[in-house]
Design a protein around this motif. Structure first.
Motif, PDB file in Angstrom:
ATOM      1  N   MET A  28       0.841  -1.177   0.000  1.00  0.00           N
ATOM      2  CA  MET A  28       0.000   0.000   0.000  1.00  0.00           C
ATOM      3  C   MET A  28       0.870   1.218   0.000  1.00  0.00           C
ATOM      4  O   MET A  28       1.568   1.473   0.934  1.00  0.00           O
ATOM      5  CB  MET A  28      -0.862   0.017   1.216  1.00  0.00           C
TER       6      MET A  28
ATOM      7  N   VAL B   9      -5.272  -4.173   7.660  1.00  0.00           N
ATOM      8  CA  VAL B   9      -3.826  -3.885   7.668  1.00  0.00           C
ATOM      9  C   VAL B   9      -3.215  -4.414   8.959  1.00  0.00           C
ATOM     10  O   VAL B   9      -3.387  -3.822  10.036  1.00  0.00           O
ATOM     11  CB  VAL B   9      -3.542  -2.366   7.543  1.00  0.00           C
TER      12      VAL B   9
ATOM     13  N   ALA C 225      -5.021   6.161   9.069  1.00  0.00           N
ATOM     14  CA  ALA C 225      -3.833   6.980   8.777  1.00  0.00           C
ATOM     15  C   ALA C 225      -3.924   7.677   7.424  1.00  0.00           C
ATOM     16  O   ALA C 225      -3.081   8.508   7.101  1.00  0.00           O
ATOM     17  CB  ALA C 225      -2.573   6.108   8.812  1.00  0.00           C
ATOM     18  N   LEU C 226      -4.943   7.340   6.656  1.00  0.00           N
ATOM     19  CA  LEU C 226      -5.071   7.953   5.325  1.00  0.00           C
ATOM     20  C   LEU C 226      -5.742   9.321   5.445  1.00  0.00           C
ATOM     21  O   LEU C 226      -6.760   9.458   6.121  1.00  0.00           O
ATOM     22  CB  LEU C 226      -5.899   7.060   4.404  1.00  0.00           C
TER      23      LEU C 226
ATOM     24  N   CYS D 133      -0.746   9.029   2.979  1.00  0.00           N
ATOM     25  CA  CYS D 133      -0.542   8.342   4.253  1.00  0.00           C
ATOM     26  C   CYS D 133       0.162   9.282   5.221  1.00  0.00           C
ATOM     27  O   CYS D 133       1.258   9.766   4.934  1.00  0.00           O
ATOM     28  CB  CYS D 133       0.308   7.095   4.021  1.00  0.00           C
TER      29      CYS D 133
ATOM     30  N   VAL E  17       1.490   8.561   7.946  1.00  0.00           N
ATOM     31  CA  VAL E  17       2.626   7.925   8.631  1.00  0.00           C
ATOM     32  C   VAL E  17       3.509   7.217   7.610  1.00  0.00           C
ATOM     33  O   VAL E  17       4.074   6.162   7.887  1.00  0.00           O
ATOM     34  CB  VAL E  17       2.153   6.936   9.728  1.00  0.00           C
TER      35      VAL E  17
ATOM     36  N   ARG F  33       4.926   3.502   8.038  1.00  0.00           N
ATOM     37  CA  ARG F  33       3.778   2.642   7.725  1.00  0.00           C
ATOM     38  C   ARG F  33       4.133   1.170   7.943  1.00  0.00           C
ATOM     39  O   ARG F  33       5.311   0.789   7.854  1.00  0.00           O
ATOM     40  CB  ARG F  33       3.298   2.892   6.292  1.00  0.00           C
TER      41      ARG F  33
ATOM     42  N   CYS G  17       2.127  -2.595   4.049  1.00  0.00           N
ATOM     43  CA  CYS G  17       1.969  -1.450   3.148  1.00  0.00           C
ATOM     44  C   CYS G  17       3.241  -1.258   2.317  1.00  0.00           C
ATOM     45  O   CYS G  17       3.178  -0.931   1.137  1.00  0.00           O
ATOM     46  CB  CYS G  17       1.691  -0.178   3.943  1.00  0.00           C
TER      47      CYS G  17
HETATM   48  S1  SF4 Z   1      -0.751   2.892   6.924  1.00  0.00           S
HETATM   49 FE1  SF4 Z   1      -0.673   4.355   5.257  1.00  0.00          FE
HETATM   50  S2  SF4 Z   1      -0.148   3.147   3.425  1.00  0.00           S
HETATM   51 FE2  SF4 Z   1      -0.861   1.711   5.017  1.00  0.00          FE
HETATM   52  S3  SF4 Z   1      -3.077   1.444   4.635  1.00  0.00           S
HETATM   53 FE3  SF4 Z   1      -2.822   3.088   6.143  1.00  0.00          FE
HETATM   54  S4  SF4 Z   1      -2.809   4.992   4.948  1.00  0.00           S
HETATM   55 FE4  SF4 Z   1      -2.409   3.279   3.531  1.00  0.00          FE
END
Ligand code: SF4
Ligand code: SF4
Length: 108
Positions: free
Chosen positions: A1, A25, A61-62, A76, A78, A82, A86
């Motif tokens: 991701m 996730v 986190a998005l 994102c 972070v 991440r 991801c």
């Molecule tokens: S941590 Fe970041 S890259 Fe991973 S799913 Fe969440 S927003 Fe997307």
């Protein structure tokens, strides 16, 4: 991701950060440590395993922002910290293509 990726394609997409699953996730012990002070806010335990929190059908986190020049962008918050899952989803990979095919109607 790779939604927040520095790549413009991922910024316009964000699809792989969307899911209605609460266990989407996975956050391993190393991931949790890397998230540091944000871990409690952005991740939670479901049974014995931790996952990123999901809000309104997408990873907590998005972030979504509107850019006058570029339209809607997904990034994102972070990115450098991440979770590994991801990091492993490379833009243009079969997994990325599958995400795009499966979720083209993501909430937004
Ligand atoms: S941590 Fe970041 S890259 Fe991973 S799913 Fe969440 S927003 Fe997307
Ligand atoms: S689905 Fe593919 S193109 Fe879209 S944000 Fe994820 S890695 Fe990038």
């Amino acid at each position: 991701m790779d939604a927040s990726a520095d790549s413009a394609a991922c910024l316009r997409c964000g699809v792989c950060c969307f899911s209605r699953l609460e266990t989407y996730v996975r956050v391993t012990g190393d991931d949790w440590l890397r998230l540091g002070a944000d871990a409690e806010r952005l991740a939670r335990f479901v049974g014995h395993r931790a996952y990123m929190r999901m809000e309104r059908g997408r990873c907590a986190a998005l972030a979504v922002r509107e850019s006058a020049e570029r339209g809607r962008e997904y990034f994102c918050t972070v990115y450098e910290r991440r979770p590994q899952v991801c990091r492993d989803l490379a833009r243009g990979s079969p997994e990325c293509e599958a995400e795009l095919a499966l979720k083209k109607d993501r909430p937004g």
